[in-house]
Scaffold this motif. Structure first.
Motif, PDB file in Angstrom:
ATOM      1  N   GLU A 145      -8.599   0.940   3.357  1.00 52.96           N
ATOM      2  CA  GLU A 145      -7.700   1.733   4.205  1.00 52.96           C
ATOM      3  C   GLU A 145      -8.534   2.423   5.284  1.00 52.96           C
ATOM      4  OE1 GLU A 145      -4.897   3.045   0.403  1.00 52.96           O
ATOM      5  OE2 GLU A 145      -5.994   4.548   1.574  1.00 52.96           O
ATOM      6  N   ARG A 156       3.004   7.030   0.869  1.00 52.66           N
ATOM      7  CA  ARG A 156       1.947   7.303   1.835  1.00 52.66           C
ATOM      8  C   ARG A 156       2.507   7.586   3.221  1.00 52.66           C
ATOM      9  NH1 ARG A 156      -2.240   2.696   2.222  1.00 52.66           N
ATOM     10  NH2 ARG A 156      -2.596   3.476   0.112  1.00 52.66           N
ATOM     11  N   GLU A 206      -5.533  -6.387  -7.430  1.00 50.25           N
ATOM     12  CA  GLU A 206      -5.643  -7.298  -6.276  1.00 50.25           C
ATOM     13  C   GLU A 206      -5.436  -8.746  -6.721  1.00 50.25           C
ATOM     14  OE1 GLU A 206      -5.676  -6.384  -3.292  1.00 50.25           O
ATOM     15  OE2 GLU A 206      -6.443  -4.339  -3.273  1.00 50.25           O
ATOM     16  N   ASP A 261      -0.073  -7.227  -4.301  1.00 47.46           N
ATOM     17  CA  ASP A 261       0.953  -7.251  -3.255  1.00 47.46           C
ATOM     18  C   ASP A 261       1.240  -8.712  -2.929  1.00 47.46           C
ATOM     19  OD1 ASP A 261       2.548  -7.054  -1.018  1.00 47.46           O
ATOM     20  OD2 ASP A 261       1.256  -5.625   0.045  1.00 47.46           O
ATOM     21  N   ASN A 276       7.582   4.037  -0.669  1.00 48.04           N
ATOM     22  CA  ASN A 276       6.262   4.305  -0.109  1.00 48.04           C
ATOM     23  C   ASN A 276       6.006   5.806  -0.085  1.00 48.04           C
ATOM     24  OD1 ASN A 276       3.933   4.467   1.725  1.00 48.04           O
ATOM     25  ND2 ASN A 276       4.373   2.297   2.089  1.00 48.04           N
ATOM     26  N   LYS A 326      -3.636   3.786   8.235  1.00 46.97           N
ATOM     27  CA  LYS A 326      -2.944   4.937   7.655  1.00 46.97           C
ATOM     28  C   LYS A 326      -2.237   5.783   8.714  1.00 46.97           C
ATOM     29  CE  LYS A 326      -5.076   7.241   4.401  1.00 46.97           C
ATOM     30  NZ  LYS A 326      -6.131   7.989   3.667  1.00 46.97           N
ATOM     31  N   THR A 349      -1.032  -3.083   7.196  1.00 51.79           N
ATOM     32  CA  THR A 349      -1.047  -2.171   6.046  1.00 51.79           C
ATOM     33  C   THR A 349      -2.445  -1.656   5.713  1.00 51.79           C
ATOM     34  OG1 THR A 349      -1.059  -4.132   4.590  1.00 51.79           O
ATOM     35  CG2 THR A 349       1.061  -3.075   5.024  1.00 51.79           C
ATOM     36  N   ARG A 350      -3.457  -1.987   6.507  1.00 53.20           N
ATOM     37  CA  ARG A 350      -4.771  -1.349   6.342  1.00 53.20           C
ATOM     38  C   ARG A 350      -4.801  -0.005   7.056  1.00 53.20           C
ATOM     39  NH1 ARG A 350      -5.267  -3.039   2.259  1.00 53.20           N
ATOM     40  NH2 ARG A 350      -3.253  -4.003   2.652  1.00 53.20           N
ATOM     41  N   PRO A 377       0.834  -1.205   0.000  1.00 54.97           N
ATOM     42  CA  PRO A 377       0.000   0.000   0.000  1.00 54.97           C
ATOM     43  C   PRO A 377       0.867   1.253   0.000  1.00 54.97           C
ATOM     44  CG  PRO A 377      -0.775  -1.577   1.635  1.00 54.97           C
ATOM     45  CD  PRO A 377       0.542  -2.085   1.156  1.00 54.97           C
TER      46      PRO A 377
END
Length: 656
Positions: free
Chosen positions: A594, A414, A322, A349, A412, A623, A620-621, A226
């Motif tokens: 997320e 994010r 996915e 992933d 990454n 944030k 990784t869900r 993610p």
């Protein structure tokens, strides 16, 4: 004295009733018993040698093998590996006593193998099973019409062995092909340079390399966690492909579930706008994704599709998001439904949880890549677009066509560098137990922490963690404000049942924290989030979609579903076919989502679901904030235990 097959079958049926085995396992064993008794005499093996009539002991061992294969298929393996590791992988976390009670000869052999310091019961068990299988007339090779295939050390249902061979053949065929419809390659690369300027990207820029690589190979696999820019890469890839073609390229976007398809549609639209694509390109790339089932034209008959090898899809490029969630049979059907000159792009992933059904296709595709180098052509392509890959070659100089088709995104965008969530996900992937324990116990990472049962009971902690969000959601006056907070907080569970499962948590939150009575026949109340359990294509709601119960202007209870483009959609609860509360969901069902805050409740230490992939997916869900609840031992087991799915696909792809 050997037990009769009929008595074995009766014993297995009794075990099924008590929940020791599933019906699938029992029926497989029953089928083998009947066939062995009726048909072995007079049959011959692949070499033409006659089989003797099966003795009761041989039948028992064959039944035991079939039952283990059934257990393996339930756990996601495509085969039963006849080795100590393979048998432990299926039976190691189970209570083996109920199994041994059903098979007295197997039990005797296993217990004799357990005696003495120099004996290994698992090794002896695998050797005895291998012998029984090789003697069975039900087992053949890939060319035979037998119901089982024994290949190397792997026992398959012949259908799954065929799936692996067909998929490997299809993927390798496309890995060696170059798309024939990108006749304006230079124009495509010119747009690529504009979308990924050298001075505004990490070096090397793997997103840019991935897009350029899509012009060179009919197979492209993009793996990344993610926040690594997978969706942005997809949007750029489609635009560059259109610019590099003389005419419009027919493209399809798809995903394994309705929820994933809806999220992909939303993400691609946003990414296309953020990239600032010209109007003509915005109109030429697809913005709506379908489920793979809908793309293939699934009907009422399981496994039967409108589009297949004889009637291929009409698209030149098919993009699957996915991809880690796509099981082996579905991937075979998709690959075989492509036109000969079509390109396939797989996005996902590889470290996430694999498909619910049998297989771990994306992981099998990527697993051998580290043993090979990129080819000179790949290095030259990177150099052509301003990317220096010198010093990154690995694999001892060996090259393989599939390697050039795989790009891993690691930067990454994010998480800020050094955030607890980012660091923790990396340490979990590496299996670095000490690193994981250091992060969850350190004040240096305020966005991540571990809470143990010794500190607070699970339900007391849920009230502390979720109370403000739950009560706030239930008391919001404005619909828009409530919908914005719908995905602010989520509780993730590794299991559905038990004290640490989804059902118990949802019941507690609705009953205690929300403080609302069961209003109406369905127990719905203002602010209750619900999750859809069944696809409904007519009203475009899909398995995994989350909605919010909210009264309309007349006070009647409705369910609202966010719609970014047109505002929320409203349905009467009676119109929804299957749903349940969604304060908590399983980690499996959270894939692709997320949340600002996540509470992950570790499964019990003895749960077969516990493992590194489950932990990584849950982490990784989140944030901004992640809390892991569970024992230190359960966390350690999660990190140490990497989920293994036995299959022969990786070997077929990489050992050629």
């Amino acid at each position: 004295m050997p037990i009769s097959p009929d008595l074995l079958i009766e014993t297995l049926h009794n075990a099924q009733v008590t929940g020791s085995f599933s019906r699938t396992c029992v029926e497989l064993a029953r089928f083998v018993a009947r066939m062995e008794i009726r048909g072995s005499a007079g049959q011959s093996n692949e070499s033409g040698e006659s089989f003797p009539e099966s003795a009761p002991n041989d039948v028992e061992w064959a039944m035991f093998s079939a039952m283990l294969l059934g257990l393996g298929l339930q756990e996601g393996h495509t085969c039963l590996e006849m080795s100590e590791e393979g048998l432990r992988g299926i039976l190691g976390d189970m209570d083996i006593e109920p199994i041994l009670e059903c098979f007295p000869e197997v039990s005797r052999a296993f217990r004799e193998g357990s005696k003495g310091t120099n004996l290994n019961p698992w090794k002896q068990l695998s050797e005895r099973l291998s012998h029984a299988i090789s003697c069975s007339f039900l087992v053949g090779n890939a060319q035979s019409d037998r119901p089982f295939v024994f290949s190397g050390k792997r026992l398959y249902l012949s259908r799954y062995h065929s799936y692996e061979i067909r998929l490997a053949r299809g993927l390798l065929h496309r890995a060696r092909k170059t798309p024939g419809f990108f006749t304006k390659r230079d124009a495509g690369l010119e747009l690529l340079d504009r979308l990924f300027p050298v001075d505004k990207a990490p070096s090397p820029d793997w997103q840019k390399i991935a897009v350029a690589n899509g012009l060179e190979h009919s197979l492209l696999v993009i793996s990344g966690g993610p926040g690594t820019g997978k969706t942005r890469t997809v949007a750029a890839l489609m635009a560059v492909m259109q610019r590099a073609s003389e005419g419009a390229v027919k493209m399809a976007l798809c995903a394994p579930t309705g929820k994933a398809a809806a999220r992909l549609s939303e993400s691609v639209r946003k990414a296309a706008v953020d990239l600032g694509l010209p109007g003509e390109l915005m109109e030429s790339i697809p913005m709506e994704a379908l489920t793979i089932h809908r793309l293939l034209g699934a009907g009422r008959t399981p496994g039967a599709y409108r589009f297949d090898r004889e009637n291929p899809l009409g698209f030149q490029v098919v993009i699957v998001d996915e991809a880690s969630m796509v099981d082996l049979p579905m991937m075979v059907h998709l690959v075989e439904a492509l036109k000969e000159d079509a390109s396939l792009v797989l996005i996902g992933d590889k470290n996430q949880l694999a498909s619910v059904e049998a297989g771990c296709v994306l992981r099998d595709i990527c697993t051998g890549a580290s043993s090979f180098c990129y080819s000179k052509d790949f290095i030259s392509l990177a150099k052509e677009i301003g990317q220096d890959l010198s010093g990154l070659e690995k694999g001892g100089g060996k090259t393989q066509p599939l390697k050039d088709c795989i790009v891993t995104l690691s930067h990454n965008f994010r998480f800020r560098k050094g955030s607890g969530i980012d660091e923790l996900s990396s340490k979990v992937n590496e299996g670095d137990l000490q690193g994981v324990l250091k992060i969850v116990s350190s004040d240096k990472f305020p966005d991540v922490r571990l809470v143990t049962p010794e500190e607070k009971d699970i339900f007391g902690f849920i009230e502390d963690f979720a109370g403000e969000d739950v009560r706030g959601l239930c008391s919001k006056g404005q619909t828009e404000e409530a919908l914005k907070r719908l995905n602010h907080m989520k509780i993730l569970c590794g299991v559905r049942k038990g004290r640490l499962g989804v059902q118990a948590v949802n019941s507690f939150v609705s009953r205690v924290i929300a403080g609302a009575g069961a209003e109406g026949r369905q127990g719905l109340f203002k602010g209750l989030p619900i999750i859809i359990n069944k696809n409904d294509y007519f009203i475009r709601l899909f398995n995994g979609d989350i909605g919010l119960c909210w009264p309309d202007e007349n006070g009647a209870m409705k369910v609202l579903f966010p719609e970014p483009k047109q505002g929320p959609r409203m349905f009467s609860p009676s119109r929804l076919s299957a749903f349940e509360p969604a304060w908590a969901v399983t980690v499996h069902r959270s894939q692709g989502s997320e949340f600002e805050k996540v509470l992950f409740i570790l499964p019990p230490e003895d749960s077969p679901l516990i493992g590194r992939e489950l932990l990584y997916t849950a982490i990784t869900r989140a944030k901004k904030e992640l809390i892991i609840y569970g024992t230190i031992d359960a966390l350690k087991k999660c990190v140490k235990r990497q989920t293994v799915r036995f299959s022969g696909l990786s070997e077929l792809l990489w050992d050629n």
